[in-house]
Design an enzyme around this catalytic site. Sequence first.
Site, PDB file in Angstrom:
ATOM      1  N   GLY A  86      52.628  51.156  67.250  1.00 40.52           N
ATOM      2  CA  GLY A  86      51.789  51.751  66.122  1.00 40.52           C
ATOM      3  C   GLY A  86      50.688  50.836  66.393  1.00 40.52           C
ATOM      4  O   GLY A  86      49.668  50.922  67.050  1.00 40.52           O
ATOM      5  N   GLU A 103      44.646  55.123  61.280  1.00 43.27           N
ATOM      6  CA  GLU A 103      43.437  54.587  62.058  1.00 43.27           C
ATOM      7  C   GLU A 103      43.710  52.980  62.189  1.00 43.27           C
ATOM      8  O   GLU A 103      42.450  52.292  62.096  1.00 43.27           O
ATOM      9  CB  GLU A 103      42.110  54.933  61.585  1.00 43.27           C
ATOM     10  CG  GLU A 103      40.955  55.252  62.698  1.00 43.27           C
ATOM     11  CD  GLU A 103      41.588  56.456  63.441  1.00 43.27           C
ATOM     12  OE1 GLU A 103      41.041  56.490  64.609  1.00 43.27           O
ATOM     13  OE2 GLU A 103      41.988  57.471  62.860  1.00 43.27           O
TER      14      GLU A 103
END
Length: 385
Positions: free
Chosen positions: A130, A365
């Site tokens: 991630g 984000e």
Amino acid sequence: MSRVSEEARSQIIDLVREFIRKDVEPVASRYDHEDIYPAELIDTMQEMGLFGITIPEQYGGLGLDHVTLAIIFEELSKGWMSVCGPIGTHLLMSAIIAEHGTEDQKQRILPGMATGEIRGGLGLTEPEAGSDVQGIQTTATRDGEEYVLNGRKMFITNAENGNAYAVLTKTDPNADPPHRGMSCFIVRKPNPGLSVGQHIDKLGYRGVDTGELLFDNCRVGEEDLVGGKEGRGFHQVMGGLESGRINVAARAVGVATAAFEAAISYAQRREAFGVPIAKHQAIQLKLAEMGTKIEAARLLTMSAAQKKDDGERVDLAAGMAKLYASEICGEVAMDAMRIHGGAGYTKDFPVERYYRDAPLMIIGEGTNEVQKLVIARRLLERYRE
């Protein structure tokens, strides 16, 4: 990217506000609670040209600046943040192609993205990677004039309803450092080697299709390697994420503003001890802090957007805007619920939705923990002794 006059900007924003008032607000709660994909709303946004907000005019887009983009995303998020999803990730992909793609790629892909015929997404996150982007495991192996992709991407917005993706892969798994062996590819549906995995059921940000993309000997042509050269994918995608963080900061400002406006309205209607609760100092102090935080977040966001439009490096400004705006969004949503009291904990009022949507901006984000590291690194560079 062209500058937008104040008159033109006002017209665009008025159009978006009318869309929110007329089409989005009447259905937002039901669609959110039932996790319904808002196909007709997305189609209307396509007709409005919102899929081409920042795509250059020579490729059929509106060519709007990032300040206007931020205002649009704030307004959309005030109505229902989920409607930002299908165009947010789409514009991130288009930015990667517009800034780093070959002229052939721009001509082939951007006009369709501008009209919304091509609806894009970003294949970045994986089950084991991630925030650690360099840890991705999806590979692209050259085979003649083609590349063969194998791997699995997670948390992909537009996984089900999109039809094109900018996919980050490793073309050289042995590269040191790893980012030098990473390349970005344009992958379009239908492709026999690309399938959609599970639909991910989320706490908030509902109504947006979020799922897996599975690559099983997925073949793409060498002409689909973004920029035409291997080893540049990491920097291409990271550059696109700068505008993505402005987008997320603007969403956070929008959700926080919606929560604040719901709270200040409720505080003037709800009575306790014989007077509206807005007359109680405890509530007034909360409202003052909420309003101030939102204004500060908005200014940070607009400053980052302006720097982007001026061609400046914006990783620091965008990181600060995303960090602060998302954190205050979570705080304001919680305070709005507290002002509503028990009513705010029910699904009869929209504040519970704002509370559920807020964590996305903190996590998405790039998590805020990672944002702090990026910010600190840039500050240390700036103030190096």
